[in-house]
Design a protein around this motif. Structure first.
Motif, PDB file in Angstrom:
ATOM      1  N   ASN A 384       0.825  -1.215   0.000  1.00  0.00           N
ATOM      2  CA  ASN A 384       0.000   0.000   0.000  1.00  0.00           C
ATOM      3  C   ASN A 384       0.849   1.249   0.000  1.00  0.00           C
ATOM      4  OD1 ASN A 384      -2.604  -1.081  -0.114  1.00  0.00           O
ATOM      5  ND2 ASN A 384      -2.718  -1.370   2.092  1.00  0.00           N
ATOM      6  N   ILE A 385       1.928   1.259   0.791  1.00  0.00           N
ATOM      7  CA  ILE A 385       2.803   2.430   0.843  1.00  0.00           C
ATOM      8  C   ILE A 385       3.486   2.639  -0.496  1.00  0.00           C
ATOM      9  CG2 ILE A 385       4.851   3.401   1.942  1.00  0.00           C
ATOM     10  CD1 ILE A 385       4.037   1.829   4.488  1.00  0.00           C
ATOM     11  N   ILE A 386       3.996   1.565  -1.091  1.00  0.00           N
ATOM     12  CA  ILE A 386       4.653   1.663  -2.402  1.00  0.00           C
ATOM     13  C   ILE A 386       3.698   2.234  -3.443  1.00  0.00           C
ATOM     14  CG2 ILE A 386       5.637   0.309  -4.297  1.00  0.00           C
ATOM     15  CD1 ILE A 386       6.656  -1.661  -2.107  1.00  0.00           C
ATOM     16  N   GLN A 387       2.432   1.850  -3.365  1.00  0.00           N
ATOM     17  CA  GLN A 387       1.432   2.312  -4.325  1.00  0.00           C
ATOM     18  C   GLN A 387       0.903   3.697  -3.989  1.00  0.00           C
ATOM     19  OE1 GLN A 387      -1.294  -1.060  -4.061  1.00  0.00           O
ATOM     20  NE2 GLN A 387      -0.504  -1.888  -5.991  1.00  0.00           N
ATOM     21  N   GLY A 388       1.416   4.303  -2.924  1.00  0.00           N
ATOM     22  CA  GLY A 388       0.982   5.646  -2.552  1.00  0.00           C
ATOM     23  C   GLY A 388      -0.340   5.692  -1.834  1.00  0.00           C
ATOM     24  N   LYS A 389      -0.795   4.541  -1.319  1.00  0.00           N
ATOM     25  CA  LYS A 389      -2.103   4.480  -0.663  1.00  0.00           C
ATOM     26  C   LYS A 389      -1.999   4.284   0.845  1.00  0.00           C
ATOM     27  CE  LYS A 389      -3.383   1.028  -3.276  1.00  0.00           C
ATOM     28  NZ  LYS A 389      -4.143  -0.034  -3.972  1.00  0.00           N
ATOM     29  N   GLY A 390      -0.787   4.189   1.383  1.00  0.00           N
ATOM     30  CA  GLY A 390      -0.631   3.895   2.798  1.00  0.00           C
ATOM     31  C   GLY A 390       0.370   4.810   3.464  1.00  0.00           C
ATOM     32  N   SER A 391       0.449   4.702   4.771  1.00  0.00           N
ATOM     33  CA  SER A 391       1.303   5.550   5.594  1.00  0.00           C
ATOM     34  C   SER A 391       2.323   4.698   6.330  1.00  0.00           C
ATOM     35  CB  SER A 391       0.446   6.322   6.611  1.00  0.00           C
ATOM     36  OG  SER A 391       1.227   6.875   7.637  1.00  0.00           O
ATOM     37  N   LYS A 432      10.642   1.457  -7.227  1.00  0.00           N
ATOM     38  CA  LYS A 432       9.758   1.983  -6.191  1.00  0.00           C
ATOM     39  C   LYS A 432       9.746   1.113  -4.936  1.00  0.00           C
ATOM     40  CE  LYS A 432       6.543   4.646  -9.062  1.00  0.00           C
ATOM     41  NZ  LYS A 432       5.111   4.847  -9.429  1.00  0.00           N
ATOM     42  N   ALA A 433      10.236  -0.113  -5.052  1.00  0.00           N
ATOM     43  CA  ALA A 433      10.250  -1.011  -3.900  1.00  0.00           C
ATOM     44  C   ALA A 433      11.572  -0.986  -3.143  1.00  0.00           C
ATOM     45  CB  ALA A 433       9.954  -2.438  -4.345  1.00  0.00           C
ATOM     46  N   LYS A 434      12.516  -0.168  -3.573  1.00  0.00           N
ATOM     47  CA  LYS A 434      13.814  -0.148  -2.886  1.00  0.00           C
ATOM     48  C   LYS A 434      13.681   0.149  -1.388  1.00  0.00           C
ATOM     49  CE  LYS A 434      17.174   0.985  -6.508  1.00  0.00           C
ATOM     50  NZ  LYS A 434      18.134   2.025  -6.950  1.00  0.00           N
ATOM     51  N   PRO A 435      12.938   1.183  -0.992  1.00  0.00           N
ATOM     52  CA  PRO A 435      12.821   1.432   0.454  1.00  0.00           C
ATOM     53  C   PRO A 435      12.203   0.255   1.206  1.00  0.00           C
ATOM     54  CG  PRO A 435      12.025   3.310  -0.814  1.00  0.00           C
ATOM     55  CD  PRO A 435      12.219   2.192  -1.786  1.00  0.00           C
ATOM     56  N   ASP A 562       8.878   7.938  -0.770  1.00  0.00           N
ATOM     57  CA  ASP A 562       8.296   8.804  -1.789  1.00  0.00           C
ATOM     58  C   ASP A 562       9.125   8.739  -3.069  1.00  0.00           C
ATOM     59  OD1 ASP A 562       7.537  11.334  -3.283  1.00  0.00           O
ATOM     60  OD2 ASP A 562       6.215  11.498  -1.549  1.00  0.00           O
ATOM     61  N   SER A 563       8.455   8.527  -4.200  1.00  0.00           N
ATOM     62  CA  SER A 563       9.161   8.397  -5.473  1.00  0.00           C
ATOM     63  C   SER A 563       9.388   9.730  -6.167  1.00  0.00           C
ATOM     64  CB  SER A 563       8.384   7.462  -6.407  1.00  0.00           C
ATOM     65  OG  SER A 563       7.110   8.007  -6.708  1.00  0.00           O
ATOM     66  N   PRO A 617      14.470  10.967  -3.434  1.00  0.00           N
ATOM     67  CA  PRO A 617      13.344  10.044  -3.617  1.00  0.00           C
ATOM     68  C   PRO A 617      13.815   8.588  -3.645  1.00  0.00           C
ATOM     69  CG  PRO A 617      13.109  11.922  -5.076  1.00  0.00           C
ATOM     70  CD  PRO A 617      14.467  12.042  -4.453  1.00  0.00           C
ATOM     71  N   LEU A 618      13.140   7.749  -2.887  1.00  0.00           N
ATOM     72  CA  LEU A 618      13.388   6.305  -2.826  1.00  0.00           C
ATOM     73  C   LEU A 618      14.766   5.953  -2.269  1.00  0.00           C
ATOM     74  CD1 LEU A 618      11.856   5.239  -6.278  1.00  0.00           C
ATOM     75  CD2 LEU A 618      10.727   5.259  -4.042  1.00  0.00           C
ATOM     76  N   GLU A 619      15.386   6.878  -1.574  1.00  0.00           N
ATOM     77  CA  GLU A 619      16.721   6.625  -1.034  1.00  0.00           C
ATOM     78  C   GLU A 619      16.642   6.127   0.407  1.00  0.00           C
ATOM     79  OE1 GLU A 619      21.114   8.767  -0.872  1.00  0.00           O
ATOM     80  OE2 GLU A 619      19.324  10.026  -0.776  1.00  0.00           O
ATOM     81  N   SER A 620      17.574   5.266   0.763  1.00  0.00           N
ATOM     82  CA  SER A 620      17.689   4.768   2.133  1.00  0.00           C
ATOM     83  C   SER A 620      19.121   4.939   2.610  1.00  0.00           C
ATOM     84  CB  SER A 620      17.312   3.282   2.206  1.00  0.00           C
ATOM     85  OG  SER A 620      15.994   3.056   1.783  1.00  0.00           O
ATOM     86  N   TRP A 621      19.255   5.254   3.887  1.00  0.00           N
ATOM     87  CA  TRP A 621      20.574   5.286   4.517  1.00  0.00           C
ATOM     88  C   TRP A 621      20.615   4.223   5.604  1.00  0.00           C
ATOM     89  CZ3 TRP A 621      22.024  11.127   5.673  1.00  0.00           C
ATOM     90  CH2 TRP A 621      22.158  11.810   4.446  1.00  0.00           C
TER      91      TRP A 621
END
Length: 625
Positions: A384-391, A432-435, A562-563, A617-621
């Motif tokens: 849901n989060i990846i699709q922009g529908k979730g938190s 979009k699934a990287k995070p 966020d993408s 966007p879509l970055e992780s540390w």
């Protein structure tokens, strides 16, 4: 806007209260120091498709037209590349001999009826002979078991463990064990088919009623309408048996699992149990005590058959099993079988496909499962989060709820049942699934699984016949284009990948190897997301942050789902965490472990700590102190 902000703050305050109320629970479970053993990384591969270099992809195409992969395609080079990706276990999906629409009568195998087979290549979950392997997968079908045994040995030489499927809830409509060990009788061979139920029948029956093929829907025709001598809308079965998903109709619905029949484990038609139950307190006992409990008990015949099957494959060198639809089989059976497996191989890997969170603890503690699918909570939330529908606010409560069993939950973003990330129906773009991949691999000590082709962005776009786009078909002979580009005609060197696909595979390789070897990921966990939602300006529900630590390593992980947007903020560590970590006043340089480019400064003052984070966007540390 103000009203929504107040609502969000109240929600986060409630999460904080829940976390505080669970402090003792969390402190004794999810945050306890886990075993220092290597984190498990599972690579699920659909065996029939992995080595196929054919690019025809004709809908309903034959093996000759569309090609098929073989056991031998898992060469030393292929297996080394899989291991280098960061993998510890390979789940070879579709190995046991299941119903297929191909003539193997010269090898003594009966032909299967297209009216009760899904697709042309057949479902791997309609097993026809549990003591043999799929003849499609062998260069010489007469030597198919020997070829699989060679693959087991080859896989082990590369330091990898072997997992295969066991499907305990159902078997193919026409089960024929041509390779049974001495003394082993076929499923149903000794059944009394004149009655609906008997404890030692292997199947449930519908006395006096013949089986009828389901009425096709949506214009469906077996084999896409191709003429076949057995495709006549009929299948001889008298009396009819219950269908695999539990349908008790002699003519199941088209959407029932009509290609299979349900196995009877001694559960009466009214749901009551016709076998001994585990005594109170056995959820706290180990597999040895469970084994001792069952060894003098009289159990249903189906229990014995599946235990013998599992031990047969353990004897062949298989290191563990993925159990299909495990919750459709009584937990007492799992205690019986899994304890027997563990007595033979204490390190066996036992994974259950299960979708009922209320049953999780029973299947772990009573059923002696090592791992369960974390599908209906973490996977569904991340999708849901990846699709922009979730938190991302929804992630922390999931981890709190699973605190006592987190190390038993297997995380994934793709498998053979789920939509490919890159498909338009899911995210449209694999990046979009990287995070979510970073979070899944690092949030607890449970295993991480990826599905072959996920690491190069396979979208599952083919209309293969029975299988439709968005999921790579498990029913048809088909090629997997992005994976084939990595395979590069059998060189397994990524020679045909695009720059974007190479970058994606490099990301997964970095992430999985880091997850596999980081001591902190077998240690303690604390989310700092809700704290920063309440205290940090610009921090929002598109990012998520948490920390992991062990005696030898401390990690701070923050990711941006966020993408489109970048986010910058001063991420804070709560005072209690600063105290637990024993941080003194001053500045500490952090090293970003995924790519190594970033080296931000952690500032500790007044009992608090903060670090400047600027996420693209879509970055992780993944920051190491």
């Amino acid at each position: 806007m103000k009203k929504n902000l107040i609502h969000a703050v109240c929600l986060l305050a409630m999460i904080f209260i829940v976390a505080a109320c669970n402090e003792e629970k969390v402190g004794k479970t999810a945050t306890e120091t886990m075993s220092p053993s290597q984190k498990i990384v599972v690579y699920q591969v659909f065996t029939r498709l992995f080595g196929n270099t054919n690019t025809t992809n004709k809908p309903w195409g034959t093996l000759e037209e569309n090609g098929v992969g073989k056991f031998n395609d898992f060469s030393d080079k292929a297996l080394q590349e899989i291991r280098d990706l960061g993998v510890t276990h390979i789940w070879y999906t579709g190995v046991p001999h299941h119903a297929v629409i191909r003539d193997y009568t010269e090898y003594g195998i009966s032909n299967d009826d297209p009216d009760v087979v899904k697709g042309r290549a057949g479902s791997p979950y309609a097993v026809k002979d549990y003591y043999q392997v799929n003849p499609d997968l062998a260069v010489n079908p007469a030597k198919r078991l020997e070829e699989f045994e060679a693959l087991i040995a080859r896989t082990h030489r590369h330091g990898l463990k072997v997992i295969i499927d066991i499907v305990p809830n159902h078997v193919a409509r026409r089960y024929e064990g041509l390779n049974n060990p001495v003394g082993v009788r076929d499923f149903g061979a000794d059944d009394d088919a004149t009655i609906e139920y008997h404890r030692d029948n292997n199947f449930y029956y519908i006395p006096g009623e013949p089986f009828k093929v389901p009425t096709p829907l949506d214009g469906y025709r077996p084999l896409g309408g191709e003429q076949h001598p057995l495709s006549d809308g009929k299948f001889e079965e008298f009396p009819a048996k219950w269908t695999g998903n539990g349908s008790r109709n002699p003519q199941p619905h088209f959407y029932d699992w009509y290609e299979t029949v349900k196995v009877n484990y001694g559960v009466r038609p009214d749901g009551s149990k016709d076998f001994p139950e585990l005594p109170e307190g056995f959820d706290k006992k180990g597999y040895q005590a469970h084994f001792d409990f069952w060894k003098d008990k009289d159990v249903p015949n189906s229990w014995k058959k599946f235990k013998d099957i599992a031990l047969f494959w353990i004897g062949k060198g298989v290191d563990g099993f993925r159990y299909d639809m495990a919750e459709m089989v009584p937990v007492e059976f799992w205690s019986y079988m899994n304890s027997s497996i563990k007595m033979k191989n204490p390190e066996a890997f036992l994974l259950a496909e299960i979708y009922n969170p209320k049953a999780y603890r029973d299947y772990i503690h009573l059923g002696k499962m090592d791992y369960l699918y974390d599908k209906v909570e973490l996977y569904d939330t991340l999708k849901n989060i990846i699709q922009g529908k979730g938190s991302t606010d929804h992630i922390a409560p999931i981890q709190i709820g699973l605190a006592d069993i987190g190390k038993h939950m297997l995380h994934f973003l793709e498998n053979h049942d789920e939509q490919r990330i890159a498909s338009p129906e899911f995210a449209g773009k694999a990046e979009k699934a990287k995070p979510a991949a970073v979070l899944s691999a690092t949030i607890d000590s449970g295993p991480m699984m990826i599905y072959f082709g996920q690491e190069v962005g396979e979208p599952g776009a083919e209309d293969a016949g029975f299988g439709k786009p968005s999921r790579t078909s498990i029913f048809d002979y088909v090629g997997v284009p992005h994976h084939q580009r990595w395979m590069n005609g059998g060189k397994f060197d990524g020679g045909q990948l695009t720059a974007e696909e190479k970058e994606l595979r490099d990301f997964y390789k970095r992430l999985l190897n880091l997850a596999k070897t980081s001591p902190a990921l077998a240690g303690k966990y604390q989310e700092i997301h809700h704290y920063n939602r309440l205290h940090t300006e610009w921090y929002n529900d598109k990012v998520f942050s948490f920390v992991r630590w062990s005696d030898g390593q401390r990690l701070l992980i923050v990711t941006n789902f966020d993408s489109q947007q970048s986010f910058g903020f001063d991420l804070e560590l709560p005072a209690e965490l600063v105290k637990i970590w024993g941080l003194s006043e001053g500045e500490f340089r952090l090293l970003e472990k995924l790519y190594g480019y970033k080296q931000p400064i952690l500032q500790v003052a007044g009992g608090k700590a903060k670090v400047r984070v600027d996420l693209n966007p879509l970055e992780s540390w993944i920051l190491e102190l």
